[in-house]
Design a protein around this motif. Structure first.
Motif, PDB file in Angstrom:
ATOM      1  N   THR A   1       0.761  -1.154   0.086  1.00  0.00           N
ATOM      2  CA  THR A   1       0.014  -0.203   0.125  1.00  0.00           C
ATOM      3  C   THR A   1       0.971   1.295   0.077  1.00  0.00           C
ATOM      4  O   THR A   1       0.534   2.351  -0.449  1.00  0.00           O
ATOM      5  CB  THR A   1      -0.825   0.008   1.305  1.00  0.00           C
TER       6      THR A   1
ATOM      7  N   ASN B   1       1.817   1.800  -3.622  1.00  0.00           N
ATOM      8  CA  ASN B   1       0.771   2.000  -4.625  1.00  0.00           C
ATOM      9  C   ASN B   1       0.871   3.056  -5.593  1.00  0.00           C
ATOM     10  O   ASN B   1       0.830   2.729  -6.823  1.00  0.00           O
ATOM     11  CB  ASN B   1      -0.485   1.804  -3.683  1.00  0.00           C
ATOM     12  N   ASN B   2       0.814   4.242  -4.942  1.00  0.00           N
ATOM     13  CA  ASN B   2       0.859   5.235  -5.761  1.00  0.00           C
ATOM     14  C   ASN B   2       1.898   5.409  -6.832  1.00  0.00           C
ATOM     15  O   ASN B   2       1.825   5.804  -8.150  1.00  0.00           O
ATOM     16  CB  ASN B   2       0.817   6.729  -4.949  1.00  0.00           C
ATOM     17  N   GLN B   3       3.035   5.365  -6.307  1.00  0.00           N
ATOM     18  CA  GLN B   3       4.328   5.280  -7.276  1.00  0.00           C
ATOM     19  C   GLN B   3       3.999   4.166  -8.262  1.00  0.00           C
ATOM     20  O   GLN B   3       4.471   4.503  -9.601  1.00  0.00           O
ATOM     21  CB  GLN B   3       5.493   4.940  -6.389  1.00  0.00           C
TER      22      GLN B   3
ATOM     23  N   ARG C   1       1.217   3.051  -9.437  1.00  0.00           N
ATOM     24  CA  ARG C   1       0.389   3.639 -10.519  1.00  0.00           C
ATOM     25  C   ARG C   1       0.818   4.652 -11.534  1.00  0.00           C
ATOM     26  O   ARG C   1       0.704   4.604 -12.641  1.00  0.00           O
ATOM     27  CB  ARG C   1      -0.921   3.923  -9.611  1.00  0.00           C
ATOM     28  N   LEU C   2       1.715   5.497 -11.012  1.00  0.00           N
ATOM     29  CA  LEU C   2       2.242   6.607 -11.780  1.00  0.00           C
ATOM     30  C   LEU C   2       2.952   6.050 -12.747  1.00  0.00           C
ATOM     31  O   LEU C   2       3.300   6.603 -13.814  1.00  0.00           O
ATOM     32  CB  LEU C   2       3.047   7.638 -10.819  1.00  0.00           C
TER      33      LEU C   2
END
Length: 176
Positions: free
Chosen positions: A41, A44-46, A48-49
């Motif tokens: 988690t 997660n953002n990295q 997705r980017l």
């Protein structure tokens, strides 16, 4: 030269912090898939980017080991971030856990650029890095190796240039 000495002393300090005589104390019973999910988690953002798809394969029941969650999280965070870095044009990061006899096996596989034979043979050397100068400390995998060893485990690396890499961590299973 000064930079090299500074880097060496930082590496030695870090290794000594984890390499106390008698190994690590304060071990807890941990459910390894929980630690892995929590760590995923955080990235997660990295992922997705960078258009990296995260795929997990964990057993339905808890998989217990004895260890220090924050240290193990550091190990897997390192593997996950390295994997994302190896896939600048996107790809797939697969994380799986399974019991294998007396061991718990975690596999972290990416579809990135892979590693050369030379890189694999030097991968746990604290002064070897494939990062451009000024990026990355080159410390990550040396510390991972040290932490896993302190948990009575081993790390195995398989890689094919242009195809991706798999980092496998084997830790002793705790019966609970």
């Amino acid at each position: 030269l000064h930079w090299g000495v500074q880097k060496a002393s930082t590496i030695i300090e870090n290794l000594l912090r984890f390499a106390r005589p008698g190994g690590i104390t304060d071990l807890e019973h941990i459910d390894l898939p929980s630690v892995l999910k929590e760590t995923l988690t955080l990235i997660n953002n990295q992922a997705r980017l960078q258009k990296v798809e995260l795929v997990t394969d964990f057993p339905g029941e808890p998989v217990l080991i004895e260890g220090i969650p924050s240290l193990l999280q550091q190990v897997f965070m390192n593997f996950f971030l390295n994997a994302i870095d190896a896939m600048p044009n996107g790809g797939r990061l697969t994380v799986s856990t399974k019991k294998d006899g007396h061991d718990v096996v975690v596999r972290v596989t990416d579809t990135g650029h892979g590693l050369s034979r030379q890189a694999i043979s030097n991968i746990f050397d604290p002064f070897y890095t494939t990062s451009p100068v000024g990026q990355g400390t080159g410390l990550g995998l040396t510390l991972c190796y040290s932490i896993v060893k302190q948990h009575s485990g081993v790390i195995e690396v398989e890689s094919v240039e242009g195809m991706g890499s798999t980092f496998t961590v084997r830790l002793p299973h705790h019966k609970g």
